[in-house]
Write an enzyme that holds these catalytic residues in place. Structure first.
Site, PDB file in Angstrom:
ATOM      1  N   GLY A  18      -9.444   3.524  -7.250  1.00  0.00           N
ATOM      2  CA  GLY A  18      -8.092   3.025  -7.151  1.00  0.00           C
ATOM      3  C   GLY A  18      -7.076   3.779  -6.218  1.00  0.00           C
ATOM      4  N   VAL A  19      -5.806   3.934  -6.825  1.00  0.00           N
ATOM      5  CA  VAL A  19      -4.680   4.533  -5.714  1.00  0.00           C
ATOM      6  C   VAL A  19      -5.307   5.910  -5.531  1.00  0.00           C
ATOM      7  CG1 VAL A  19      -3.149   5.084  -7.665  1.00  0.00           C
ATOM      8  CG2 VAL A  19      -2.277   4.830  -5.524  1.00  0.00           C
ATOM      9  N   ASP A  20      -5.779   6.618  -6.526  1.00  0.00           N
ATOM     10  CA  ASP A  20      -6.216   8.055  -6.141  1.00  0.00           C
ATOM     11  C   ASP A  20      -7.215   7.973  -4.985  1.00  0.00           C
ATOM     12  OD1 ASP A  20      -6.490  10.772  -6.496  1.00  0.00           O
ATOM     13  OD2 ASP A  20      -7.918  10.455  -8.064  1.00  0.00           O
ATOM     14  N   ASN A  51      -6.707  11.751 -11.439  1.00  0.00           N
ATOM     15  CA  ASN A  51      -7.489  12.340 -12.674  1.00  0.00           C
ATOM     16  C   ASN A  51      -7.257  13.632 -12.838  1.00  0.00           C
ATOM     17  OD1 ASN A  51      -9.574  13.687 -11.209  1.00  0.00           O
ATOM     18  ND2 ASN A  51     -10.296  11.872 -10.620  1.00  0.00           N
ATOM     19  N   GLY A  58      -4.311   0.813 -13.820  1.00  0.00           N
ATOM     20  CA  GLY A  58      -5.573   0.542 -13.289  1.00  0.00           C
ATOM     21  C   GLY A  58      -6.792   0.703 -14.231  1.00  0.00           C
ATOM     22  N   VAL A  59      -7.578   1.457 -14.005  1.00  0.00           N
ATOM     23  CA  VAL A  59      -8.842   1.848 -14.481  1.00  0.00           C
ATOM     24  C   VAL A  59      -8.663   2.447 -16.156  1.00  0.00           C
ATOM     25  CG1 VAL A  59     -10.505   1.868 -12.702  1.00  0.00           C
ATOM     26  CG2 VAL A  59      -9.546   4.198 -13.861  1.00  0.00           C
ATOM     27  N   ASP A  69       0.682  -1.184   0.007  1.00  0.00           N
ATOM     28  CA  ASP A  69       0.049   0.221   0.029  1.00  0.00           C
ATOM     29  C   ASP A  69       0.735   1.267  -0.003  1.00  0.00           C
ATOM     30  OD1 ASP A  69      -1.683   2.056   0.667  1.00  0.00           O
ATOM     31  OD2 ASP A  69      -2.778   1.084   2.293  1.00  0.00           O
ATOM     32  N   ILE A  70       0.957   1.966  -1.208  1.00  0.00           N
ATOM     33  CA  ILE A  70       1.744   3.309  -1.366  1.00  0.00           C
ATOM     34  C   ILE A  70       1.351   4.283  -0.140  1.00  0.00           C
ATOM     35  CG2 ILE A  70       0.057   4.394  -2.823  1.00  0.00           C
ATOM     36  CD1 ILE A  70       2.803   5.288  -4.236  1.00  0.00           C
ATOM     37  N   SER A  77      -1.376   4.823 -14.464  1.00  0.00           N
ATOM     38  CA  SER A  77      -2.259   4.309 -15.813  1.00  0.00           C
ATOM     39  C   SER A  77      -2.543   2.724 -15.987  1.00  0.00           C
ATOM     40  CB  SER A  77      -1.730   4.778 -17.291  1.00  0.00           C
ATOM     41  OG  SER A  77      -1.950   6.236 -17.315  1.00  0.00           O
TER      42      SER A  77
END
Length: 171
Positions: free
Chosen positions: A31-33, A23, A124-125, A9-10, A122
């Site tokens: 996701g990570v965001d 985004n 992930g989704v 986990d970042i 980029s």
């Protein structure tokens, strides 16, 4: 620059900066965001909202980077960058992904940050295939010639991209 691969986990990494695969609005997402925004707390969203829009709804165009504080994260800063949506690879995706890494590294260097952790931008989704995305990431990190950052972590939540990073670093 020393390059390391980390699975996990970042948001838990105690580095000078973590990179957010954001985004263009910088107002959170999936996701990570989403994970970074949740872990950092509401102050991150407030700080992102305060960043100027370059056009309606866009605070950070694809390939560029912006920096905020880390808020409740162990990382001091969050560098937000917007990776390209994968459209087959013939629409400038490699160049735009490379710009994400280069611009994040430049911000870190400009601010004297010694350590930075990257997610698989980029992948992930946004649908970027792991192997070419990993090649871009490793290429940009290996080509980086500034003194700072000294240490870069490639952090992945899953083992597939981590294995690709390791394969490329070994070769």
């Amino acid at each position: 620059m020393r390059i390391e691969v980390v699975e996990g986990d970042i948001t838990t990494l105690a580095v000078d900066a973590i990179v957010n695969a954001a985004n263009e609005s910088l107002l959170g997402g999936g996701g990570v965001d989403g994970a970074i925004h949740r872990a950092a707390g509401p102050g991150l969203l407030d700080e992102c909202r305060a960043l100027p829009e370059v056009r309606p709804g866009v605070r950070c165009p694809t390939g560029e980077a912006r920096i905020t504080g880390g808020h409740r994260l162990p990382a001091r800063c969050v560098i937000h960058t917007v990776g390209p949506l994968w459209r087959g690879g013939d629409h400038g995706e490699p160049e735009r992904l490379a710009a994400c890494y280069a611009n994040a590294l430049q911000l870190a260097s400009d601010l004297g940050l010694a350590s930075i952790a990257f997610p698989a931008i980029s992948c992930g989704v946004f649908g970027y295939p792991h192997a070419p995305a990993a090649a871009v990431a490793i290429g940009q990190l290996r080509d980086w010639s500034a003194d700072l950052p000294e240490r870069a972590l490639l952090c992945s939540f899953g083992s597939d991209i981590a294995a690709e990073y390791r394969r490329l670093l070994a070769g």
